[in-house]
Design a protein around this motif. Sequence first.
Motif, PDB file in Angstrom:
ATOM      1  N   ALA A 155       5.619   1.015   3.872  1.00 10.87           N
ATOM      2  CA  ALA A 155       4.445   1.891   3.786  1.00 10.87           C
ATOM      3  C   ALA A 155       4.413   2.443   2.373  1.00 10.87           C
ATOM      4  O   ALA A 155       5.247   3.268   1.985  1.00 10.87           O
ATOM      5  CB  ALA A 155       4.561   3.020   4.803  1.00 10.87           C
ATOM      6  N   HIS A 156       3.464   1.909   1.587  1.00 11.08           N
ATOM      7  CA  HIS A 156       3.375   2.298   0.177  1.00 11.08           C
ATOM      8  C   HIS A 156       2.546   3.564   0.024  1.00 11.08           C
ATOM      9  O   HIS A 156       1.674   3.842   0.848  1.00 11.08           O
ATOM     10  CB  HIS A 156       2.744   1.161  -0.641  1.00 11.08           C
ATOM     11  N   ALA A 191       8.687   5.263  -0.990  1.00  7.14           N
ATOM     12  CA  ALA A 191       7.977   4.651   0.136  1.00  7.14           C
ATOM     13  C   ALA A 191       8.883   4.634   1.349  1.00  7.14           C
ATOM     14  O   ALA A 191      10.063   4.994   1.265  1.00  7.14           O
ATOM     15  CB  ALA A 191       7.559   3.231  -0.238  1.00  7.14           C
ATOM     16  N   ILE A 192       8.309   4.218   2.469  1.00  4.78           N
ATOM     17  CA  ILE A 192       9.096   4.091   3.696  1.00  4.78           C
ATOM     18  C   ILE A 192       9.177   2.616   4.079  1.00  4.78           C
ATOM     19  O   ILE A 192       8.147   1.937   4.194  1.00  4.78           O
ATOM     20  CB  ILE A 192       8.452   4.877   4.868  1.00  4.78           C
ATOM     21  N   ALA A 193      10.393   2.165   4.262  1.00  6.68           N
ATOM     22  CA  ALA A 193      10.601   0.780   4.690  1.00  6.68           C
ATOM     23  C   ALA A 193      10.872   0.736   6.184  1.00  6.68           C
ATOM     24  O   ALA A 193      11.559   1.608   6.720  1.00  6.68           O
ATOM     25  CB  ALA A 193      11.775   0.163   3.936  1.00  6.68           C
ATOM     26  N   ALA A 208       5.170  -0.935  13.797  1.00 10.94           N
ATOM     27  CA  ALA A 208       5.902   0.318  13.543  1.00 10.94           C
ATOM     28  C   ALA A 208       5.339   1.006  12.305  1.00 10.94           C
ATOM     29  O   ALA A 208       5.158   2.233  12.292  1.00 10.94           O
ATOM     30  CB  ALA A 208       7.388   0.012  13.368  1.00 10.94           C
ATOM     31  N   ARG A 209       5.061   0.241  11.282  1.00  7.69           N
ATOM     32  CA  ARG A 209       4.517   0.851  10.067  1.00  7.69           C
ATOM     33  C   ARG A 209       3.198   1.565  10.373  1.00  7.69           C
ATOM     34  O   ARG A 209       2.941   2.662   9.878  1.00  7.69           O
ATOM     35  CB  ARG A 209       4.294  -0.203   8.983  1.00  7.69           C
ATOM     36  N   ASP A 211      -1.370  -4.571   1.570  1.00 13.12           N
ATOM     37  CA  ASP A 211      -0.460  -4.120   0.505  1.00 13.12           C
ATOM     38  C   ASP A 211      -0.848  -4.770  -0.814  1.00 13.12           C
ATOM     39  O   ASP A 211      -0.801  -4.148  -1.871  1.00 13.12           O
ATOM     40  CB  ASP A 211       0.988  -4.519   0.829  1.00 13.12           C
ATOM     41  N   ASP A 212      -1.216  -6.037  -0.732  1.00 15.00           N
ATOM     42  CA  ASP A 212      -1.531  -6.813  -1.935  1.00 15.00           C
ATOM     43  C   ASP A 212      -2.822  -6.314  -2.579  1.00 15.00           C
ATOM     44  O   ASP A 212      -2.871  -6.051  -3.786  1.00 15.00           O
ATOM     45  CB  ASP A 212      -1.657  -8.294  -1.526  1.00 15.00           C
TER      46      ASP A 212
END
Lengths: 153, 731
Positions: free
Chosen positions: B236-237, B272-274, B286-287, B440-441
Motif C-alpha cells: 500500500a503506497h 508504506a505497508i507491505a 488484504a491490502r 500501483d503502476d
Amino acid sequence: MATYELTVNGRKQAVTADPGTPLLWVLRDDLKMTGTKYGCGIAACGACTVHVGGVATRSCVVPVSLIGERPIVTIEAIDQDPVGRAVQAAWVSHDVVQCGYCQSGQIMTAVALLKHTPKPTDLNIEESMGGNICRCGTYVRIRQAIKTAAQQL
Amino acid sequence: MNTAAACRDARRIGRRTFLSVSATVTGGLVVSLYLDGPLAAQNPGQNTAVAYPPDAFVHIKPDGAIVIQVNRIDIGQGVHTALPLLLADEMDADWSRVVAELAPAADIYRDPLYGIQMVGGSGSIAHSFQQYRELGAKTRAMLVAAAAERWKVDPGQCKTENSVVRGPKGQSAAYGELADAAARVPVPASVALKRSSEFRLVGKPVRRLDGRAKCDGSQKFGLDLDLPGMKVAVVAHPPVFGARVRSMDASAARSIDGVREVFEIPLARGTAIAVVADKFWSAKQARDRLKIDWDVSAVEGADSSQLFATYKELARTPGKVAVLRGDPKGIDAVAESHRIVAEYEFPYLAHTPMEPLNTTVRFNNDRAEVWAGSQFQTVDRMAIAEVLGLEPEQVLFHTEMGGGGFGRRATADSHVQREAAAIAKRLVGTPVKLVWTREDDVRGGYYRPMHVHRIEVGIGRDGMPAAWRHVIVGQSITAGTPFASMVIKNGVDSTATEGVADTHYDIPNFHVSAHHPTPNVPVLWFRSVGHTHSAFVMETLIDELAARAMADPIAYRRTLLRPDATKLRAALDLMAEKSAAWRRSLPKGHAVGIACHESFETGVACAVDVSIEKQRPRIHRATVAVDCGLAVNPLTIESQFQGGLTFGVSQLMAKGAITLKNGVVEQTNFDTYAPPYIIDAPAAVDVHIVPSTEKPSGCGEPPVPVIAPAVVNALARLTGKRYRSLPLVTI
C-alpha cells in the motif's frame, strides 16, 4: 473458501478458493498455469483472455464461483484446436511478438474471432481485437497474422 | 539449478576456476569453451580496455547446440535474437541450433560503452555490435585451430559453415565435437571480422528466437516465477509521493485467508505497508482492507494545473543556456507580423509496460537471490545489496524476460527492488515476489516529466526561420542521480533539450534555454526521452512555417536541413519516394502529415494518411523510412518501427495524460489512462531502410518521436488548427 471442480483444457481440476477469486488468479496461482497474464485486473487490456464455454472471456474479472460447468480453454492448450494452431502458426510466421506479454490474450481473442467469423473484415478485426492492448504496438502484424490464419482455414 | 547456470554463478562470484568448473560441474553434460583467465591477462600488451572471454558468452554443447548469453534484458526490442545473430554469423554457427539466454548480473555483461549492465539509449546493438562479432570470430578461430591441429594442417586452409569446420582434404568436424579441444586453444588476440558481403545472417530478415514461446504461453516473465515456498507481496503506497504511515489498522487485512505478514517498510521516498500472503489475490484483498492514516504534512502536493501555470510563467523568462548561436536578440529585429509565438503543453506520461512491475527476492542472511526484469541490473543489484547489508557479489541476480519496459525498468533509485528487498529481509529464507498492481503502476510516479515549451520564431524574407528563441520548462530526469554529471551541463539536463538544442535544421540566431523546476513527482526516461516532446514541437513548428511559406512540407524540410544531416536527409528522401504514389491520390477527407527527426543517431522520416472519424484521428497508413546504419535484422527493425509509431500515438490519446490534484494522481488504470488500442494505431505501416554499411545505430527509441507531430500536421490540414497541447482531448 469453497471447492470448485473446473474443466481446464479438457482436464477436471479441483481448486479450493474464496468464491470471489477471479479465474485468472486460480489459473495462475492455484493451477500454476502462467500463460494467461495479469495486465490490469479490470477487463481493460485483454491480457487475461481465456475461453469459457467457447467465449473469449476476461478472466481477471470473472469470479471462480461463476464458472460452473463451462469448459475453460487457455493458451497452453490452444494448439489442440485447428483454429488455434493456425493462429499460432500465423503469429510465428509474421513474427508478431515483441515483448510478448499481451500475446496470449491477443491469440485467444483472435481464435474466438475466427471461430465465429472465419473470413473477418478489417472492421470485424478492429471490433473483436479492440479491447486488447499491446503496449509494444504490434497491431499491424496482428492484423496481418489474423488474415493469414483466416486464409489457412 | 542447471549446469550452465552453475557455471555462470561461478563467474558471478569471481572465482575464475573455469577448467575445474568444466571438469566437475559440467559432468559431461556441457562442454564449454572455458578459459583459465581473462583475455587481458593473457595478452598484457593489448590496448583494448576490456576484453571479453568467449566462454562467458558462448557454450557449445557436444550435440552441437550453441547457447549464447545475451548481456542485457530483452523487453521486446529483440536483442535476445540480434546479439546472438551477430555472434553466430561471425562464428559461422548453425542458426537453427542457437539458444539465447538472458545473462545474470555480472561485470562481464556490462554495456561496453555505458559501463553498467543496462538497456537504454537505444544502445543495445550500437554498443555491443563489435563486441558480439569479435566474440563470434574468436570462438570460430579457436574451433578452426582445434580442427587444424587434429588434421595437422594450416588453419588458413580450413573453412567453416553451419557449425562445421572443413579441411583441405575433405576432412570435416562439427563444432560440437571440437569444443573440448578448442577450449585448450589460446584465445586469439585479434581476429579479422567479416566484410559485409560475407554476412550470412546479418542483414537478412530473421525471426525472433523467442517467437514460439511467446505464442504458446511457455515464455516465463518475472511475474510468472514460481518457487517452492514462495510468498506474494503487495504494497500500500502513500497517496502522495513521499508521505509516511502515521498509523494503521490491519485487523481486517489480517483476517483474510492466507495472509502471513503486514508490516511497514521504508521506501525510496516515504514509507508504506507491505502485505505478504500465500497468493496474489489474498494479498490484494488484504491490502484493500488496510486502514492507513498517512502523514502528508511534510510533502508537497503537486497539482498539474498549478504546475502548468507556473511553468508558463517561467517559460517567459530565459533559462539556463543550452545553446546559443548567432545573436540572442536576433528575434527582436524581426517585425512582429513575421513572428510566430507558440506555447506547448505536455503532461506527465506513464510507461505502463504490459507486465506490471515485480521483483522476487530470497534473503539468506549472508546471500540473496533475485529474479527481476531489469533494464539496470548493475544498479538494482547494488541497491538490493545495500538494503540487505550485503556486497553486490553476494546477490545472485537473474535477469527475467521483460514484458515491456520503455524505460520503466531503469530507475536510478531502484525503488521497486528496494521495496522487494525490504520485504524479503523480514522473511529470511522465504522467496517473496513483490507485485505492483496496475494501479500501483499508473499512480506510482516515475513519469515522463510534464513540459512547457515557449518558442518565438522570426521568419526571414525567404520564409525560413531567421531567429529562434526557445525556452523549455520541465523537471530534470537525472538531477540527484549518479547520471547527473554526465547529462547535466551548465545546469541544463540534456534529456530535456535533446531534439531541440541539437536540431538538424540550420537555424541562425538560435537560442535555447531551460528551467528545471522540482515539484514532488518522481520522473524518469520514457522511450525516446526528451524527443517525445522536442520532436513534437520542432516538427509541428517547421510544418507551420512551411505552410506559411506555401512550400511543400518535404521540400521545405530538405532545404532547411544542415548539409551534414546525412542520415535524416537520406530517410526523408526515401520516405518521399516510397510515399509519393499514395500521397498523390488521397481519398476525400484525408490529409497527409509529414515529420522527420533524428534521435540516437538514427534518422527517421514519416508520412501519415489521416482522416477524422468520431472526433478522433484515424491513421490509415504510415510510410516510414529509417537510416540506422547497417541493418542487423531488418525484420526486427520493421517491427520496432511499426510498434514504435504506435507507442508514439500514446501521447495523442484522449486519455493520454497523467494529472495530479493535491498531490494525488487522478488516473488509476487503463480505464482512465488509456494507451493506444488497435483502432488508434496506424492500420498499415510500411518501413523502408536506407541501405548502409555504416556502424549500426539504435532502433528502439527513434520510431517514437515522429508519429504524433505527423498526425497533428495532417489534422492541421483538415481543420486549419494547430495543436500545441497534448494529449489531444478534442480536435
